[in-house]
Design an enzyme around this catalytic site. Structure first.
Site, mmCIF file in Angstrom:
data_model
loop_
_atom_site.group_PDB
_atom_site.id
_atom_site.type_symbol
_atom_site.label_atom_id
_atom_site.label_comp_id
_atom_site.label_asym_id
_atom_site.label_seq_id
_atom_site.Cartn_x
_atom_site.Cartn_y
_atom_site.Cartn_z
ATOM 1 N N HIS A 73 18.582 -71.302 -50.037
ATOM 2 C CA HIS A 73 19.493 -70.241 -49.602
ATOM 3 C C HIS A 73 18.828 -69.133 -48.813
ATOM 4 O O HIS A 73 19.510 -68.278 -48.243
ATOM 5 C CB HIS A 73 20.210 -69.628 -50.809
ATOM 6 C CG HIS A 73 21.355 -70.448 -51.314
ATOM 7 N ND1 HIS A 73 22.588 -70.434 -50.725
ATOM 8 C CD2 HIS A 73 21.445 -71.337 -52.330
ATOM 9 C CE1 HIS A 73 23.403 -71.258 -51.371
ATOM 10 N NE2 HIS A 73 22.726 -71.825 -52.346
ATOM 11 N N LYS A 343 26.221 -54.985 -47.873
ATOM 12 C CA LYS A 343 25.347 -56.079 -48.294
ATOM 13 C C LYS A 343 24.179 -55.476 -49.056
ATOM 14 O O LYS A 343 23.996 -54.260 -49.093
ATOM 15 C CB LYS A 343 24.852 -56.903 -47.110
ATOM 16 C CG LYS A 343 24.254 -56.097 -45.974
ATOM 17 C CD LYS A 343 23.895 -56.979 -44.788
ATOM 18 C CE LYS A 343 25.118 -57.523 -44.090
ATOM 19 N NZ LYS A 343 25.213 -58.961 -44.098
ATOM 20 N N ARG A 344 23.399 -56.317 -49.700
ATOM 21 C CA ARG A 344 22.241 -55.842 -50.457
ATOM 22 C C ARG A 344 21.321 -55.016 -49.551
ATOM 23 O O ARG A 344 21.113 -55.355 -48.395
ATOM 24 C CB ARG A 344 21.497 -57.056 -51.025
ATOM 25 C CG ARG A 344 20.326 -56.757 -51.911
ATOM 26 C CD ARG A 344 19.921 -58.003 -52.682
ATOM 27 N NE ARG A 344 19.838 -59.182 -51.819
ATOM 28 C CZ ARG A 344 18.705 -59.602 -51.243
ATOM 29 N NH1 ARG A 344 17.578 -58.943 -51.432
ATOM 30 N NH2 ARG A 344 18.699 -60.690 -50.484
ATOM 31 N N LYS A 349 17.635 -56.860 -43.690
ATOM 32 C CA LYS A 349 19.046 -56.697 -43.318
ATOM 33 C C LYS A 349 19.256 -55.465 -42.443
ATOM 34 O O LYS A 349 20.314 -55.271 -41.872
ATOM 35 C CB LYS A 349 19.912 -56.622 -44.579
ATOM 36 C CG LYS A 349 19.936 -57.937 -45.360
ATOM 37 C CD LYS A 349 20.790 -57.832 -46.609
ATOM 38 C CE LYS A 349 20.767 -59.097 -47.439
ATOM 39 N NZ LYS A 349 21.481 -60.218 -46.819
ATOM 40 N N THR A 455 27.431 -64.430 -46.034
ATOM 41 C CA THR A 455 28.826 -64.804 -46.289
ATOM 42 C C THR A 455 29.752 -63.616 -46.065
ATOM 43 O O THR A 455 30.936 -63.805 -45.788
ATOM 44 C CB THR A 455 29.016 -65.341 -47.722
ATOM 45 O OG1 THR A 455 28.459 -64.428 -48.668
ATOM 46 C CG2 THR A 455 28.358 -66.698 -47.874
ATOM 47 N N LYS A 459 33.675 -63.226 -44.410
ATOM 48 C CA LYS A 459 34.794 -62.482 -44.999
ATOM 49 C C LYS A 459 35.348 -61.472 -43.999
ATOM 50 O O LYS A 459 36.577 -61.291 -43.885
ATOM 51 C CB LYS A 459 34.340 -61.781 -46.274
ATOM 52 C CG LYS A 459 33.863 -62.734 -47.362
ATOM 53 C CD LYS A 459 33.119 -61.987 -48.469
ATOM 54 C CE LYS A 459 32.469 -62.952 -49.447
ATOM 55 N NZ LYS A 459 31.598 -62.280 -50.426
#
Length: 613
Positions: A73, A343-344, A349, A455, A459
């Site tokens: 992942h 997000k985290r 990121k 993901t 969404k």
């Protein structure tokens, strides 16, 4: 995981009754390992089959490999776990014995495949691919790597040269002729060879590296399939993360792009939009058959649909306005663009790139008149949501910085409603279900090559949100499906990253002036007295842990802020923007988890769907 494996065996035996055929086990059972956390199911299944059910090694290994498969992942180290061999040996000695046997079998297979190659390259293969790290080679293959003694011609006199110089200060040397053949032995004075006498120093004791078990390697070896979760990620898995294994077993590797359920991420969380989709597609079948979302494409220019679409978006934004007021005390207006990154919190990121872009925007606003600000910038509410791991210090610093920037901008009367910055506390799934339907623009701006799929981007797309992002993870496929013109792309691509980091290490990177302006603006105290040297320092220097801008914030910054200017331009044309929004929902049909699960069932688990009457 140990108990789970035992439950699976018990279920199989109960369903088999008196006719237990262990060779049929993989036809009835499929175990999908999500990352390396459940890796112990491999040695546990082997243990049960051998120790408790009486199968021999080959039978048990064949059954285990046919039963188990592995999904990678992320390429981040935390998901490529290495467990302490010493700890495992104390807690699970039998499992360690089995892992050692699997490792030895792997070594033999590697030697059989690559034994004819250069021994140094073979040794590199074994070092990279073995399950056991920092272990000697098994005795059965160790002799391959014994260095042969150097033979000396019979007519050549051998002279033993010691580390110490004799008391006479003489040094023994061997002369050679032009062909390299030794011709004589002579004694020379040490002074002539300029050898200094030094006091012997005891060497530091060698540091013995800890023995580890590489769980990711065990996953690859122990299963029959290995997959990534987006096309670009699966290519990175093959070409970089597990390249040696891919060369050995190319048939094992495949892609399974992630998906999310439309039942939850449209139908449940966004009732106003769901009603519109049903009305314009003429059916509710899209909830189970998301390919029907594509029907919206033919109505994307319809003015009635666009008006309904904008109203649904605004009703969702009004809910978020109330939520933000209640949770943060900040007042925002629903007619502003809602620019959201949820997000985290992680450096790769790049929430830091987002907030630096906001700081640049604020700085430019402060340099303009009120009229110029309204001309150059559309109103934005910039919302961050996410959690930082408890011991991730840099992530905590980023959260602190976001809240400090927000506190300054949100109380600046000159800026007013033209720019707001909010960090959502206590972020959770229910908050995501509120924010995502209200979003106009979502930020998926990870360093290229580091996001497996994402993901949340799926969404957002399902809910008609337009995205700004790098060509990374599922962004690549989302952009293909929704149309390049309906996705705001910026930044370096995955194949460029290694070269850009080398450029930085070589001291050749020249930062953009606008990026340097932002750093100086922060250091000036514009957002309070907190010392942000550690945070900004991570973006400076050419090398070193926690420095040298490993995640390329500075490199992508110019491209990012220029892309944000295009976002402003598009948002001013609400007809264009709404069409882009509709086409994002219409193009998101591929990213249903229904499609993903069907692909796993067909290509990895070898099972067929059961039709329900």
């Amino acid at each position: 995981m140990l108990g789970f494996s035992q439950d699976i065996i018990s279920q199989f035996e109960r369903r088999s009754g008196d006719r237990i055929k262990w060779e049929e086990f993989p036809e009835k059972v499929a175990v999908q390992m999500n990352d390396t956390h459940p890796t112990l199911c491999i040695p546990e299944l082997m243990r049960i089959l051998i120790d408790l059910k009486g199968l021999n090694w080959n039978e048990a290994w064949n059954i285990t490999q046919r039963t188990v498969a592995y999904t990678n992942h992320t390429v981040l180290p935390e998901a490529l776990e290495k467990w302490s061999y010493e700890l495992m040996q104390k807690l699970l000695p039998r499992h360690v014995e089995i892992i050692e046997a699997i490792d030895e079998e792997l070594v033999h297979e590697i030697v059989l495949k690559y034994g004819s190659m250069d021994l140094n390259k073979l040794e590199e293969k074994l070092t990279t691919m073995r399950i056991l790290e920092n272990f000697d080679l098994p005795s059965s293959v160790a002799e391959l790597f014994i260095k042969p003694e150097i033979s000396v011609d019979d007519d050549t006199e051998t002279v033993e040269v010691h580390d110490k110089v004799e008391a006479s200060d003489k040094v023994v040397t061997n002369d050679e002729d032009d062909t390299g053949k030794k011709t004589s032995v002579k004694i020379e004075a040490a002074a002539e060879k300029d050898i200094d006498k030094k006091t012997p120093v005891s060497p530091e004791p060698a540091v013995i590296p800890p023995k580890k078990v590489r769980m990711a390697n065990l996953c690859v070896v122990g299963g029959h399939a290995v997959n990534g979760v987006a096309e670009i990620h699966s290519e990175i898995v093959k070409e970089e993360v597990f390249n040696d294994f891919y060369e050995l077993w190319p048939e094992k590797f495949q892609n399974k792009t992630n998906g999310v359920t439309p039942r939850r991420w449209i139908r449940f969380c966004n009732p106003p939009l769901s009603a519109i989709i049903t009305k314009w597609t003429g059916t509710e079948d899209w909830v189970l058959k998301t390919e029907k979302l594509a029907e919206l494409q033919k109505f994307a220019d319809n003015e009635d649909l666009q008006n309904e679409w904008r109203e649904a978006k605004r009703s969702n934004k009004i809910k978020v306005v109330s939520f933000l007021k209640e949770k943060t005390g900040y007042s925002v207006v629903p007619d502003a663009m809602f620019d959201i990154q949820v997000k985290r919190i992680h450096e790769y990121k790049r929430q830091l790139l987002n907030i630096f872009g906001i700081v640049y925007r604020y700085k430019k606003m402060k340099e303009m008149t009120a009229a110029e600000r309204k001309t150059n910038f559309v109103p934005r509410v910039c919302i961050f949501g996410g959690k930082a791991f408890a011991t991730y210090v840099q992530a905590k610093r980023i959260v602190k910085f976001i809240t400090d920037v927000g506190a300054t901008i949100n109380h600046d009367p000159e800026i007013g409603d033209l720019l707001k910055v909010v960090f959502v506390p206590d972020y959770n799934v229910s908050v995501a279900e509120l924010l995502i339907p209200a979003s106009d623009l979502s930020e998926h701006i990870s360093t290229a090559g580091m996001e497996a799929s994402g993901t949340s981007n799926m969404k957002f797309a399902m809910n008609g949100c337009i995205q700004i992002g790098t060509l990374d993870g599922a962004n690549v496929e989302i952009r293909e499906e929704v149309g390049e013109e309906n996705f705001f792309l910026f930044g370096a691509q995955a194949h460029e990253i290694a070269g850009l980091r080398k450029e930085r290490a070589d001291g050749k990177f020249v930062p953009d002036e606008r990026f340097e302006e932002v750093k100086e603006f922060v250091r000036s105290g514009a957002f309070g007295s907190y010392n942000y040297d550690d945070l900004i320092g991570s973006l400076e220097g050419n090398e070193g842990f926690g420095r040298a801008d490993y995640f390329l914030v500075g490199k992508d910054f110019p491209s990012y802020i220029e892309c944000q200017e295009k976002v402003d331009e598009a948002y001013r044309d609400q007809k264009r923007w709404t069409k882009m929004s509709i086409l994002n929902t219409a193009g998101s049909y591929k990213f249903s988890s229904d499609r993903t699960i069907h692909e796993y069932a067909k290509d990895i688990w070898n099972i067929e769907a059961v039709e329900i009457a």
